[in-house]
Design a protein around this motif. Structure first.
Motif, PDB file in Angstrom:
ATOM      1  N   MET A 224      -3.474 -43.189  70.536  1.00 16.16           N
ATOM      2  CA  MET A 224      -2.763 -42.495  70.425  1.00 16.16           C
ATOM      3  C   MET A 224      -1.900 -42.975  69.226  1.00 16.16           C
ATOM      4  O   MET A 224      -1.924 -43.920  68.005  1.00 16.16           O
ATOM      5  N   ILE A 225      -1.962 -41.054  67.975  1.00 16.43           N
ATOM      6  CA  ILE A 225      -1.549 -41.117  66.991  1.00 16.43           C
ATOM      7  C   ILE A 225      -0.020 -40.554  66.405  1.00 16.43           C
ATOM      8  O   ILE A 225       0.269 -40.574  65.497  1.00 16.43           O
ATOM      9  N   HIS A 226       0.092 -39.642  67.805  1.00 15.28           N
ATOM     10  CA  HIS A 226       1.727 -40.003  67.154  1.00 15.28           C
ATOM     11  C   HIS A 226       1.666 -39.498  69.257  1.00 15.28           C
ATOM     12  O   HIS A 226       1.197 -38.864  69.825  1.00 15.28           O
ATOM     13  N   GLN A 227       3.662 -39.309  68.827  1.00 19.88           N
ATOM     14  CA  GLN A 227       4.303 -38.908  70.612  1.00 19.88           C
ATOM     15  C   GLN A 227       5.135 -38.142  70.366  1.00 19.88           C
ATOM     16  O   GLN A 227       6.439 -38.624  69.471  1.00 19.88           O
ATOM     17  N   HIS A 228       5.999 -37.232  71.137  1.00 19.69           N
ATOM     18  CA  HIS A 228       6.735 -36.847  70.642  1.00 19.69           C
ATOM     19  C   HIS A 228       7.556 -36.759  72.254  1.00 19.69           C
ATOM     20  O   HIS A 228       7.145 -36.421  73.578  1.00 19.69           O
ATOM     21  N   VAL A 229       9.056 -37.423  73.014  1.00 23.15           N
ATOM     22  CA  VAL A 229       9.194 -37.407  73.900  1.00 23.15           C
ATOM     23  C   VAL A 229      10.746 -37.679  74.060  1.00 23.15           C
ATOM     24  O   VAL A 229      12.050 -37.817  74.238  1.00 23.15           O
ATOM     25  N   PRO A 230      11.106 -35.711  73.977  1.00 22.61           N
ATOM     26  CA  PRO A 230      13.426 -35.455  74.221  1.00 22.61           C
ATOM     27  C   PRO A 230      13.485 -35.801  75.527  1.00 22.61           C
ATOM     28  O   PRO A 230      12.598 -35.466  76.158  1.00 22.61           O
ATOM     29  N   TYR A 231      14.326 -36.292  75.519  1.00 22.45           N
ATOM     30  CA  TYR A 231      15.057 -35.687  76.361  1.00 22.45           C
ATOM     31  C   TYR A 231      15.638 -34.390  76.557  1.00 22.45           C
ATOM     32  O   TYR A 231      16.403 -33.873  74.809  1.00 22.45           O
TER      33      TYR A 231
ATOM     34  N   VAL B  31       3.394 -42.020  64.362  1.00 24.69           N
ATOM     35  CA  VAL B  31       4.114 -41.535  64.285  1.00 24.69           C
ATOM     36  C   VAL B  31       4.797 -41.265  65.034  1.00 24.69           C
ATOM     37  O   VAL B  31       4.217 -40.415  66.108  1.00 24.69           O
ATOM     38  N   SER B  32       5.548 -41.931  66.242  1.00 17.31           N
ATOM     39  CA  SER B  32       6.556 -41.230  67.144  1.00 17.31           C
ATOM     40  C   SER B  32       8.028 -40.762  67.137  1.00 17.31           C
ATOM     41  O   SER B  32       8.740 -41.472  66.560  1.00 17.31           O
ATOM     42  N   TYR B  33       8.627 -40.298  67.898  1.00 20.60           N
ATOM     43  CA  TYR B  33       9.568 -39.196  67.993  1.00 20.60           C
ATOM     44  C   TYR B  33      10.031 -39.654  69.469  1.00 20.60           C
ATOM     45  O   TYR B  33      10.190 -39.309  70.181  1.00 20.60           O
ATOM     46  N   GLU B  34      10.267 -40.951  69.858  1.00 21.25           N
ATOM     47  CA  GLU B  34      11.306 -41.565  71.264  1.00 21.25           C
ATOM     48  C   GLU B  34      12.960 -40.658  71.369  1.00 21.25           C
ATOM     49  O   GLU B  34      13.388 -40.113  71.060  1.00 21.25           O
ATOM     50  N   HIS B  35      13.023 -41.239  72.049  1.00 22.61           N
ATOM     51  CA  HIS B  35      15.152 -40.467  72.809  1.00 22.61           C
ATOM     52  C   HIS B  35      15.202 -41.296  72.519  1.00 22.61           C
ATOM     53  O   HIS B  35      16.554 -40.529  72.287  1.00 22.61           O
ATOM     54  N   ASP B  36      15.654 -42.110  71.640  1.00 21.41           N
ATOM     55  CA  ASP B  36      17.068 -42.491  70.559  1.00 21.41           C
ATOM     56  C   ASP B  36      16.936 -43.011  69.259  1.00 21.41           C
ATOM     57  O   ASP B  36      15.437 -41.913  68.448  1.00 21.41           O
ATOM     58  N   THR B  37      17.815 -42.695  68.445  1.00 22.03           N
ATOM     59  CA  THR B  37      17.445 -42.987  67.146  1.00 22.03           C
ATOM     60  C   THR B  37      16.429 -44.142  66.960  1.00 22.03           C
ATOM     61  O   THR B  37      16.743 -45.278  67.951  1.00 22.03           O
ATOM     62  N   PRO B  38      15.471 -44.249  65.799  1.00 15.24           N
ATOM     63  CA  PRO B  38      15.911 -43.006  64.849  1.00 15.24           C
ATOM     64  C   PRO B  38      15.298 -42.155  64.822  1.00 15.24           C
ATOM     65  O   PRO B  38      14.885 -42.150  65.882  1.00 15.24           O
ATOM     66  N   LEU B  39      15.341 -41.187  63.752  1.00 21.55           N
ATOM     67  CA  LEU B  39      14.293 -40.155  64.095  1.00 21.55           C
ATOM     68  C   LEU B  39      12.752 -39.663  64.504  1.00 21.55           C
ATOM     69  O   LEU B  39      12.029 -39.427  64.785  1.00 21.55           O
ATOM     70  N   GLN B  40      12.455 -40.848  63.478  1.00 21.08           N
ATOM     71  CA  GLN B  40      11.101 -41.196  63.825  1.00 21.08           C
ATOM     72  C   GLN B  40      10.921 -42.640  63.602  1.00 21.08           C
ATOM     73  O   GLN B  40      11.768 -43.518  63.632  1.00 21.08           O
ATOM     74  N   TYR B  41      10.063 -42.880  64.124  1.00 21.07           N
ATOM     75  CA  TYR B  41       9.305 -44.268  64.163  1.00 21.07           C
ATOM     76  C   TYR B  41       7.755 -44.228  64.160  1.00 21.07           C
ATOM     77  O   TYR B  41       7.498 -44.015  64.109  1.00 21.07           O
TER      78      TYR B  41
ATOM     79  N   GLY C 133       4.280 -46.306  62.921  1.00 18.47           N
ATOM     80  CA  GLY C 133       3.862 -48.116  62.733  1.00 18.47           C
ATOM     81  C   GLY C 133       4.461 -48.139  64.537  1.00 18.47           C
ATOM     82  O   GLY C 133       4.965 -48.284  64.707  1.00 18.47           O
ATOM     83  N   ARG C 134       2.724 -49.001  63.885  1.00 18.03           N
ATOM     84  CA  ARG C 134       2.531 -49.265  65.559  1.00 18.03           C
ATOM     85  C   ARG C 134       4.011 -50.717  65.609  1.00 18.03           C
ATOM     86  O   ARG C 134       4.331 -50.688  67.323  1.00 18.03           O
ATOM     87  N   ASP C 135       4.015 -51.718  64.434  1.00 12.06           N
ATOM     88  CA  ASP C 135       5.538 -52.689  64.875  1.00 12.06           C
ATOM     89  C   ASP C 135       6.368 -52.362  65.540  1.00 12.06           C
ATOM     90  O   ASP C 135       7.077 -52.452  66.823  1.00 12.06           O
ATOM     91  N   GLN C 136       6.797 -50.728  65.205  1.00 14.61           N
ATOM     92  CA  GLN C 136       8.244 -49.878  65.034  1.00 14.61           C
ATOM     93  C   GLN C 136       8.195 -49.469  66.558  1.00 14.61           C
ATOM     94  O   GLN C 136       9.221 -49.563  67.706  1.00 14.61           O
ATOM     95  N   VAL C 137       6.932 -49.258  67.045  1.00 17.09           N
ATOM     96  CA  VAL C 137       6.525 -48.485  68.741  1.00 17.09           C
ATOM     97  C   VAL C 137       7.282 -49.411  69.497  1.00 17.09           C
ATOM     98  O   VAL C 137       7.305 -49.241  70.296  1.00 17.09           O
TER      99      VAL C 137
ATOM    100  N   HIS D 185      -3.633 -49.095  73.325  1.00 14.90           N
ATOM    101  CA  HIS D 185      -4.042 -47.448  72.368  1.00 14.90           C
ATOM    102  C   HIS D 185      -3.081 -47.166  71.626  1.00 14.90           C
ATOM    103  O   HIS D 185      -3.323 -45.578  71.668  1.00 14.90           O
ATOM    104  N   ILE D 186      -2.661 -47.753  70.964  1.00  9.05           N
ATOM    105  CA  ILE D 186      -1.656 -47.516  69.737  1.00  9.05           C
ATOM    106  C   ILE D 186      -2.302 -47.802  68.843  1.00  9.05           C
ATOM    107  O   ILE D 186      -2.518 -48.559  68.691  1.00  9.05           O
ATOM    108  N   ALA D 187      -2.265 -46.606  67.800  1.00  8.77           N
ATOM    109  CA  ALA D 187      -2.551 -46.900  66.139  1.00  8.77           C
ATOM    110  C   ALA D 187      -1.903 -47.775  65.979  1.00  8.77           C
ATOM    111  O   ALA D 187      -0.339 -47.224  65.658  1.00  8.77           O
TER     112      ALA D 187
END
Length: 144
Positions: free
Chosen positions: A122-129, A38-48, A50-54, A32-34
């Motif tokens: 899912m088109i966006h997520q933000h998952v910060p610690y 655009v994903s803001y994950e726990h670690d670097t880089p600032l953003q991922y 596209g689907r391949d990076q996620v 279910h990932i578009a």
């Protein structure tokens, strides 16, 4: 007002993610990932972008722990307007270690899904610690 059927569908997408994570099924996790996420994950880089990076981040996460990996959002909130759903809550993750112990962490999570061709994606997520502002260190040992 939210459509109860749509909310159930969005919650089912999350249940699928929880189940597929526990099975370490990367293809299932990505279901279910578009493509244009655009994903803001726990670690670097600032953003991922596209689907391949996620997919790569998810692969690394599933392979990081030799034992079982789980996650859920016990206090998940869902707000739906037309073809957009916003979902937020505290992410609870566990990872089985090689020595048989389990590592547990909590983080914040916000996800935006869009209904495309009748399916929630899912088109966006933000998952910060959270972090300690004095040290800059991520705080992964916090509990609600």
């Amino acid at each position: 007002m939210s459509d109860p059927g749509a909310e159930a569908d969005v919650r089912a997408v999350h249940e699928n993610w929880f189940d597929r994570t526990a099975a370490k099924d990367l293809d299932g996790v990505m279901q279910h990932i578009a493509d244009d996420i655009v994903s803001y994950e726990h670690d670097t880089p600032l953003q991922y972008m596209g689907r391949d990076q996620v997919r790569e981040v998810c692969r690394q996460g599933l392979e990081w722990a030799p034992g079982p990996v789980t996650w859920d959002v016990p206090d998940m909130r869902v707000l739906i307007r037309d073809d957009i759903a916003v979902v937020w809550g505290l992410n609870h993750m566990t990872a089985g270690e090689a020595d048989g112990t389990t590592t547990e962490s909590w983080s914040r999570g916000t996800r935006v899904l869009q209904r495309r061709n009748g399916e929630w994606t899912m088109i966006h997520q933000h998952v910060p610690y959270l972090y300690d502002p004095r040290t800059g260190e991520a705080k992964t040992d916090l509990h609600p």
